[in-house]
Design an enzyme around this catalytic site. Structure first.
Site, short mmCIF file in Angstrom:
data_model
loop_
_atom_site.label_atom_id
_atom_site.label_comp_id
_atom_site.label_asym_id
_atom_site.label_seq_id
_atom_site.Cartn_x
_atom_site.Cartn_y
_atom_site.Cartn_z
N HIS A 197 42.16 48.94 26.87
CA HIS A 197 41.33 49.64 27.84
C HIS A 197 41.74 49.26 29.26
CE1 HIS A 197 38.40 51.80 25.46
NE2 HIS A 197 38.16 50.74 24.71
N ARG A 242 48.33 58.50 30.96
CA ARG A 242 48.55 57.15 30.45
C ARG A 242 49.53 56.41 31.35
NH1 ARG A 242 44.79 58.53 28.12
NH2 ARG A 242 44.37 58.65 25.88
N CYS A 273 44.92 53.65 29.99
CA CYS A 273 44.50 54.92 30.59
C CYS A 273 44.82 54.99 32.08
CB CYS A 273 43.00 55.13 30.37
SG CYS A 273 42.54 55.44 28.67
#
Length: 236
Positions: free
Chosen positions: A135, A213, A204
């Site tokens: 993340h 990305r 991300c």
């Protein structure tokens, strides 16, 4: 219905919506981090207890500081267990206290507990592409500072028996979620022109979105037994 009643109803609705937005922001910014901290510590404890009991994966041999790459051995240990931790990752560039467990698969529930290894990509230290996702924000923000990565930065991992030091090959590359070629055995646009022992990190982009990305590629630079102490990369 009177104008006063309409205004009051709209005001109450706005207050309710505003409260819900504030609660959602608090959940995203605070509560997911609290949950991740507990879950991550649990995975780290699981790994350390397993290693203390001698349960480790068979390492794929790699180049030592002065050695040339050796052929891969056929692993005799079981495959990585789905959803379970098998390694620890450290990136000195992202902070002295930056450490995260690496678990098998990249499912939502897995990435809430640490970093996730793309199932089907190479094992740690083996020929091919050892690909890992994390993340950017929420659940501990592991890759919050991902854009700071630069060529030559160390990414250090251990499986409990061996330290693996990878070196970043360049600045992060921006692409779209459907670009799966970035985790190919020889990743597209990485600059690598043949088989090798590679690492791909993905997260991300933008920081609070997921329309794109960010990718960082690295190559295996050195290995050493954990009994020799921490690699020099921690101090460089």
């Amino acid at each position: 219905m009177s104008v006063r009643l309409i205004v009051r109803s709209l005001s109450e609705l706005c207050i309710t919506v505003g409260a819900l937005i504030i609660l959602f922001v608090l959940y995203v910014l605070f509560w997911t981090g609290v949950k991740a901290a507990g879950a991550t510590e649990g995975e780290i404890d699981t790994l350390r207890n397993r290693w203390a009991q001698g349960e480790v994966s068979v390492p794929a041999p790699g180049p030592g500081p002065e050695a040339s790459p050796a052929p891969d051995l056929v692993p005799t240990a079981p495959d990585y267990r789905d959803g379970k931790p098998f390694a620890m990752m450290y990136i000195p560039r992202l902070g002295r206290s930056w450490e995260w467990p690496v678990l098998e698969n990249t499912e939502v529930k897995t990435l809430q507990k640490g970093l996730g290894h793309y199932a089907g990509t190479a094992r740690l230290g083996a020929t091919g592409n050892f690909a890992v996702a994390g993340h950017r924000r929420t659940y501990g923000d592991p890759f919050k500072d991902f854009p700071r990565l630069r060529e030559g930065d160390a990414v250090v991992l251990t499986d409990g028996t061996t330290w693996f030091t990878y070196r970043i090959a360049g600045k992060p590359y921006r692409t779209v979620p459907g670009d799966t070629a970035v985790i190919d055995p020889v990743p597209r646009r990485s600059g690598f022109d043949g088989p090798g022992r590679y690492l791909t990190l993905t997260t991300c982009e933008p920081e609070w979105g997921s329309s794109h990305r960010l990718i960082a590629w690295a190559h295996l630079d050195a290995t050493q037994p954990v009994t020799d102490g921490r690699p020099a990369a921690f101090h460089s």
